[in-house]
Design a protein around this motif. Sequence first.
Motif, PDB file in Angstrom:
ATOM      1  N   ASN A 154      22.221 -22.466  12.883  1.00  0.00           N
ATOM      2  CA  ASN A 154      21.185 -23.037  12.024  1.00  0.00           C
ATOM      3  C   ASN A 154      21.858 -23.798  10.891  1.00  0.00           C
ATOM      4  O   ASN A 154      22.889 -23.368  10.395  1.00  0.00           O
ATOM      5  N   HIS A 155      21.271 -24.926  10.529  1.00  0.00           N
ATOM      6  CA  HIS A 155      21.714 -25.517   9.286  1.00  0.00           C
ATOM      7  C   HIS A 155      20.554 -26.264   8.652  1.00  0.00           C
ATOM      8  O   HIS A 155      19.746 -26.887   9.341  1.00  0.00           O
ATOM      9  N   ASP A 156      20.440 -26.117   7.353  1.00  0.00           N
ATOM     10  CA  ASP A 156      19.435 -26.831   6.589  1.00  0.00           C
ATOM     11  C   ASP A 156      18.023 -26.628   7.154  1.00  0.00           C
ATOM     12  O   ASP A 156      17.300 -27.585   7.384  1.00  0.00           O
ATOM     13  N   VAL A 157      17.662 -25.381   7.407  1.00  0.00           N
ATOM     14  CA  VAL A 157      16.314 -25.108   7.894  1.00  0.00           C
ATOM     15  C   VAL A 157      15.433 -24.737   6.712  1.00  0.00           C
ATOM     16  O   VAL A 157      15.757 -23.824   5.954  1.00  0.00           O
ATOM     17  N   SER A 158      14.353 -25.461   6.547  1.00  0.00           N
ATOM     18  CA  SER A 158      13.415 -25.134   5.477  1.00  0.00           C
ATOM     19  C   SER A 158      12.001 -25.191   6.025  1.00  0.00           C
ATOM     20  O   SER A 158      11.655 -26.144   6.736  1.00  0.00           O
ATOM     21  N   HIS A 189       7.946 -21.996  23.237  1.00  0.00           N
ATOM     22  CA  HIS A 189       8.185 -23.376  23.619  1.00  0.00           C
ATOM     23  C   HIS A 189       7.085 -23.864  24.545  1.00  0.00           C
ATOM     24  O   HIS A 189       7.211 -24.897  25.176  1.00  0.00           O
ATOM     25  N   LYS A 190       6.007 -23.062  24.615  1.00  0.00           N
ATOM     26  CA  LYS A 190       4.855 -23.505  25.409  1.00  0.00           C
ATOM     27  C   LYS A 190       3.904 -24.246  24.473  1.00  0.00           C
ATOM     28  O   LYS A 190       3.188 -23.645  23.672  1.00  0.00           O
ATOM     29  N   LEU A 191       3.920 -25.563  24.583  1.00  0.00           N
ATOM     30  CA  LEU A 191       3.271 -26.379  23.558  1.00  0.00           C
ATOM     31  C   LEU A 191       1.765 -26.220  23.545  1.00  0.00           C
ATOM     32  O   LEU A 191       1.142 -26.231  22.489  1.00  0.00           O
ATOM     33  N   ASP A 192       1.167 -26.047  24.733  1.00  0.00           N
ATOM     34  CA  ASP A 192      -0.284 -25.929  24.761  1.00  0.00           C
ATOM     35  C   ASP A 192      -0.741 -24.681  24.008  1.00  0.00           C
ATOM     36  O   ASP A 192      -1.742 -24.708  23.287  1.00  0.00           O
ATOM     37  N   GLU A 193       0.017 -23.608  24.182  1.00  0.00           N
ATOM     38  CA  GLU A 193      -0.340 -22.365  23.499  1.00  0.00           C
ATOM     39  C   GLU A 193      -0.198 -22.520  21.991  1.00  0.00           C
ATOM     40  O   GLU A 193      -1.026 -22.051  21.218  1.00  0.00           O
ATOM     41  N   VAL A 194       0.876 -23.202  21.627  1.00  0.00           N
ATOM     42  CA  VAL A 194       1.119 -23.418  20.207  1.00  0.00           C
ATOM     43  C   VAL A 194      -0.037 -24.196  19.598  1.00  0.00           C
ATOM     44  O   VAL A 194      -0.556 -23.844  18.539  1.00  0.00           O
ATOM     45  N   LEU A 195      -0.456 -25.241  20.297  1.00  0.00           N
ATOM     46  CA  LEU A 195      -1.543 -26.062  19.776  1.00  0.00           C
ATOM     47  C   LEU A 195      -2.830 -25.258  19.700  1.00  0.00           C
ATOM     48  O   LEU A 195      -3.677 -25.495  18.842  1.00  0.00           O
ATOM     49  N   ALA A 196      -2.989 -24.298  20.595  1.00  0.00           N
ATOM     50  CA  ALA A 196      -4.226 -23.524  20.622  1.00  0.00           C
ATOM     51  C   ALA A 196      -4.290 -22.486  19.508  1.00  0.00           C
ATOM     52  O   ALA A 196      -5.373 -22.162  19.034  1.00  0.00           O
ATOM     53  N   ILE A 197      -3.165 -21.937  19.080  1.00  0.00           N
ATOM     54  CA  ILE A 197      -3.218 -20.791  18.174  1.00  0.00           C
ATOM     55  C   ILE A 197      -2.737 -21.095  16.756  1.00  0.00           C
ATOM     56  O   ILE A 197      -3.166 -20.462  15.807  1.00  0.00           O
ATOM     57  N   ALA A 198      -1.863 -22.103  16.609  1.00  0.00           N
ATOM     58  CA  ALA A 198      -1.182 -22.239  15.318  1.00  0.00           C
ATOM     59  C   ALA A 198      -2.012 -22.989  14.285  1.00  0.00           C
ATOM     60  O   ALA A 198      -2.838 -23.839  14.625  1.00  0.00           O
ATOM     61  N   ASP A 199      -1.789 -22.669  13.016  1.00  0.00           N
ATOM     62  CA  ASP A 199      -2.370 -23.427  11.907  1.00  0.00           C
ATOM     63  C   ASP A 199      -1.398 -24.498  11.439  1.00  0.00           C
ATOM     64  O   ASP A 199      -1.799 -25.528  10.919  1.00  0.00           O
ATOM     65  N   GLU A 200      -0.104 -24.178  11.598  1.00  0.00           N
ATOM     66  CA  GLU A 200       0.926 -25.154  11.261  1.00  0.00           C
ATOM     67  C   GLU A 200       2.052 -24.981  12.271  1.00  0.00           C
ATOM     68  O   GLU A 200       2.255 -23.884  12.794  1.00  0.00           O
ATOM     69  N   ILE A 201       2.764 -26.047  12.518  1.00  0.00           N
ATOM     70  CA  ILE A 201       3.845 -25.976  13.500  1.00  0.00           C
ATOM     71  C   ILE A 201       5.111 -26.561  12.891  1.00  0.00           C
ATOM     72  O   ILE A 201       5.100 -27.676  12.375  1.00  0.00           O
ATOM     73  N   THR A 202       6.204 -25.783  12.963  1.00  0.00           N
ATOM     74  CA  THR A 202       7.494 -26.323  12.553  1.00  0.00           C
ATOM     75  C   THR A 202       8.346 -26.498  13.803  1.00  0.00           C
ATOM     76  O   THR A 202       8.410 -25.614  14.656  1.00  0.00           O
ATOM     77  N   VAL A 203       8.941 -27.671  13.925  1.00  0.00           N
ATOM     78  CA  VAL A 203       9.755 -27.975  15.097  1.00  0.00           C
ATOM     79  C   VAL A 203      11.226 -27.846  14.721  1.00  0.00           C
ATOM     80  O   VAL A 203      11.674 -28.395  13.714  1.00  0.00           O
ATOM     81  N   LEU A 204      11.951 -27.101  15.533  1.00  0.00           N
ATOM     82  CA  LEU A 204      13.392 -26.974  15.349  1.00  0.00           C
ATOM     83  C   LEU A 204      14.088 -27.787  16.434  1.00  0.00           C
ATOM     84  O   LEU A 204      13.674 -27.779  17.583  1.00  0.00           O
ATOM     85  N   ARG A 205      15.107 -28.503  16.047  1.00  0.00           N
ATOM     86  CA  ARG A 205      15.929 -29.196  17.033  1.00  0.00           C
ATOM     87  C   ARG A 205      17.376 -29.019  16.634  1.00  0.00           C
ATOM     88  O   ARG A 205      17.734 -29.268  15.491  1.00  0.00           O
ATOM     89  N   LEU A 207       9.357 -34.542  19.398  1.00  0.00           N
ATOM     90  CA  LEU A 207      10.037 -33.987  18.224  1.00  0.00           C
ATOM     91  C   LEU A 207      11.101 -32.980  18.643  1.00  0.00           C
ATOM     92  O   LEU A 207      12.164 -32.874  18.050  1.00  0.00           O
ATOM     93  N   MET A 208      10.796 -32.220  19.698  1.00  0.00           N
ATOM     94  CA  MET A 208      11.728 -31.188  20.144  1.00  0.00           C
ATOM     95  C   MET A 208      13.002 -31.776  20.728  1.00  0.00           C
ATOM     96  O   MET A 208      14.096 -31.246  20.522  1.00  0.00           O
ATOM     97  N   GLY A 241      19.150 -26.573  15.823  1.00  0.00           N
ATOM     98  CA  GLY A 241      19.457 -25.688  14.710  1.00  0.00           C
ATOM     99  C   GLY A 241      18.860 -26.085  13.384  1.00  0.00           C
ATOM    100  O   GLY A 241      18.997 -25.369  12.402  1.00  0.00           O
ATOM    101  N   THR A 242      18.183 -27.219  13.342  1.00  0.00           N
ATOM    102  CA  THR A 242      17.634 -27.614  12.048  1.00  0.00           C
ATOM    103  C   THR A 242      16.141 -27.897  12.184  1.00  0.00           C
ATOM    104  O   THR A 242      15.648 -28.209  13.263  1.00  0.00           O
ATOM    105  N   SER A 243      15.404 -27.769  11.066  1.00  0.00           N
ATOM    106  CA  SER A 243      13.973 -28.037  11.127  1.00  0.00           C
ATOM    107  C   SER A 243      13.751 -29.527  10.990  1.00  0.00           C
ATOM    108  O   SER A 243      14.192 -30.136  10.017  1.00  0.00           O
ATOM    109  N   VAL A 244      13.090 -30.129  11.972  1.00  0.00           N
ATOM    110  CA  VAL A 244      12.926 -31.584  11.930  1.00  0.00           C
ATOM    111  C   VAL A 244      11.561 -32.008  11.402  1.00  0.00           C
ATOM    112  O   VAL A 244      11.418 -33.113  10.894  1.00  0.00           O
ATOM    113  N   ALA A 245      10.549 -31.157  11.544  1.00  0.00           N
ATOM    114  CA  ALA A 245       9.237 -31.546  11.050  1.00  0.00           C
ATOM    115  C   ALA A 245       8.321 -30.346  10.989  1.00  0.00           C
ATOM    116  O   ALA A 245       8.486 -29.390  11.750  1.00  0.00           O
ATOM    117  N   THR A 246       7.357 -30.393  10.072  1.00  0.00           N
ATOM    118  CA  THR A 246       6.266 -29.429  10.084  1.00  0.00           C
ATOM    119  C   THR A 246       4.981 -30.238  10.216  1.00  0.00           C
ATOM    120  O   THR A 246       4.744 -31.162   9.431  1.00  0.00           O
TER     121      THR A 246
END
Lengths: 514, 364
Positions: free
Chosen positions: A29-33, A204-220, A241-242, A222-227
């Motif tokens: 991991n590096h620079d994950v926020s 990493h199942k995107l459909d499930e993530v879209l169905a349940i999450a309020d916010e999504i952070t994408v890691l690529r 993004l992934m 080792g680092t967080s690329v977007a929320t």
Amino acid sequence: MSRTTAAPAGRLAVSLHRIGKRFPGVVANHDVSFEVRQGTVHALVGENGAGKSTLMKILYGVHKPDEGTIEINAERVSFSSPTDAIGHGVGMVFQHFQLADNLTVLENVVLGAEKRHGIADAARAEIGRISTAYGFELDPDELVETLGVGERQRVEILKVLYRGASIIILDEPTAVLVPQEVEALFANLRELKREGNTLIFISHKLDEVLAIADEITVLRRGTSVATVLPGEVTSHDLAELMVGAELPSPSTEESTVTDDVILDVAGLTVSDAHGRPELADVSCTIRAGEVLGIAGVEGNGQTELVEAILGIRKALAGTITLAGADLSTWGTRRRRAAGVGYIPEDRQRHGLLLDAPLWENRVLGHQTRAPSSRGIWLDRRGARADAQRIVTDYDVRTPGIDTAARALSGGNQQKFIVGREMSGEPVLLVASHPTRGVDVGAQAAIWDHIRAARRRGLAVLLISADLDELIGLSDSIRVILRGRLVGEFDPQTVTPQQLGSAMTGASERTEEPV
Amino acid sequence: MTALRRGVLALAAPVLAFVVAAVVTSVVLLGTGDSPAEFWQVLLTVPAGRNIVNMVNFAAILYLSGLAAAIGFRMNLFNIGVEGQYRVATFAGALFAGQAFLPGALNTVASVLVAMAAGAAWAGIAGVLRVTRGVSEVISTIMLNAIALSLVAYLLRRVGNRIGQTIETDEIPSNAWVPGFSLVPGETAELYGLALLAVVAGVGFAVVLNRTRFGFELRATGYSESAAIASGVDVKRMVLYSMLLSGAVAGLIGMPELFGASHAYGSTIQTGIGFTGIAVALLGRNTPLGIAVGALIFAYLAQQASPLGITAGISPEIILVTQGVVVLSVVIAYEVVSRYRSRLEQSAVAAALEAERRHEEVAA
């Protein structure tokens, strides 16, 4: 979904700031926020190896970060063990359940947390309270060994809640569940959220993530690329993004399919130890120069199909013919010696001897053939020379062939396996998820190697969860669902949507044959 | 990693282990009110010629025992039954040799083969149980040990001759004895002729393990059973073969003494060698050379134990403590060093890749 489009307000439950973690030879991991608001479901997505699990282990106190800060409920914390994390209300539900089968639900829950409510009536009452509050429907006195997978998972969540956690990390909770169970889990999660708990959902199942999450952070890498907010992105956006940039789009050139049937599977049936069918009457043929892609949600019989073809798993019925020879009664060794290359799904468990040097790994699975052996003798010189060839030709990044396989990164391990399985002119390559967890560069290289071998007349059985890989590499695509091959598609015309609905059983009809 | 660094690392573990063992033993001695100085003085006295011969004889026997255990260990099979296999095999070999079915050296060779077959068969029971019924070889070999002791004792009473306080099988005819040879000049004590079996078995083990397909498959199964299965290794067959092989080597343990000194199987047979072999194998990290070093160390300690009580007034049993601590500290030290080594290796890979990347960036 509409209620989630607005950014959820509320105070921060978790705030990670510029977290970094190095392991020897790897920057995990590096620079994950990112920040998680209380009473929300925050999804963490990324490919295998993107650093999701390491990050969560840091949050749960298993690893200490090398840099960066963690705040829980606006308080700066530094956990040196999971006990610290639980003390601050952070609990984790692992992908692999940590339950004692021969104990009851009650015993499993109180184990290690005896101080909270004792081990008798008070504990039972507390378990009953939690179970009712969130609709878990668990009987405290039932033995865990009699529970199904979904129920075991609820026991795990119950354990975490019992210990007083209000921030719950779920590591790929749906990986082990069938669709109905996923629905039930999501209902439980919504209930938990309503009660003010904070959930971090790794997947990493995107459909499930879209169905349940309020916010999504994408890691690529080792680092967080977007929320992002689920209402504002599609699963294609998330996938981009992934992997970064555009989705790599493999494309086959003109067809190289010949008339020579290499693999002919007819009526293959496999059952598990309890007699439940895992493969039912599977038939398919692959010709020289043809790539047959098998699409499907994991756990629908892909592993069983591969292992039955390799002779690792016994078939109950059916025949498997390789270039005209019936190999149904052959053992794995004879099948491999007959020219079946095998890129296993789990390279570390099935494809490598992690503690052995690379050149010995060159011998693995090829121990009966030149250049690995001569008669009963191991040909050390031959194996070493050929291992060196693979390292050079397949661009395996390693200091040398005496390095233990464990020291290599996943992508380089995979390139070495691909190189090994392509050597000795195989007639059939069985490739399970050949580019899973490898970086984009290695992925492109592996695809190129498979295409080149296909031009030389190799028959390939390609199992993949990556639809773009399937569409780009395959000459035809079959879908496997609940142990049956249900649909046949032409990769030139098929859309991911068509495949997706066939894979989930939304459309049971069979498409026009290619 | 440079060759020098590799060499230093290879030496680090045993040195570390012996320092720890020495410290712990000294602490135990202090605790019991004995003098560590006297202990070390006795222990480090150069042994007399006769004692050196005894030591090497004992080391050869321990080596065979360690080898038998190591064959199983290399593929994660815990053959705890070397003791029972050794008893059954030595009894069978002695019984056969005593009947003098064959003349002279032929009798010797045939008896050794009978002993190996008996050891293999006894170990094979555990192998078959494991392969067909999934019985853990740890449990079955421990139970087979108990059965072996009783069975051999029973058979010995049936077929043996009472000589004074002991019962023995028929003595082996002298033309089948294997003469010893002199190890230390001017010393009458001789090395057992069949002590050379240890060398033969050790070289054989090294060649089979490192140079043959069978050895590769054996090691592969030990590294990762799932990978071995996927690579076409018939793991069940390997389990059976290595149990048989382990038992056959266990069958050799009693041979040097049988044909070199006792010439009969009697109730005075040396006990516990099969268990000591497990410790020797652990000490030697299951490698042919390592086991040799382990066997020599154990034999040396055992040999130096007897003067302890006489000259220093320390109970010789302290040596058992030392042996135990040596094994424990070796196991721990190797684990520590191997973790350190794999960390070094991973950072070497990372450093190499980093350098390469920089190079590419500069080029680009």
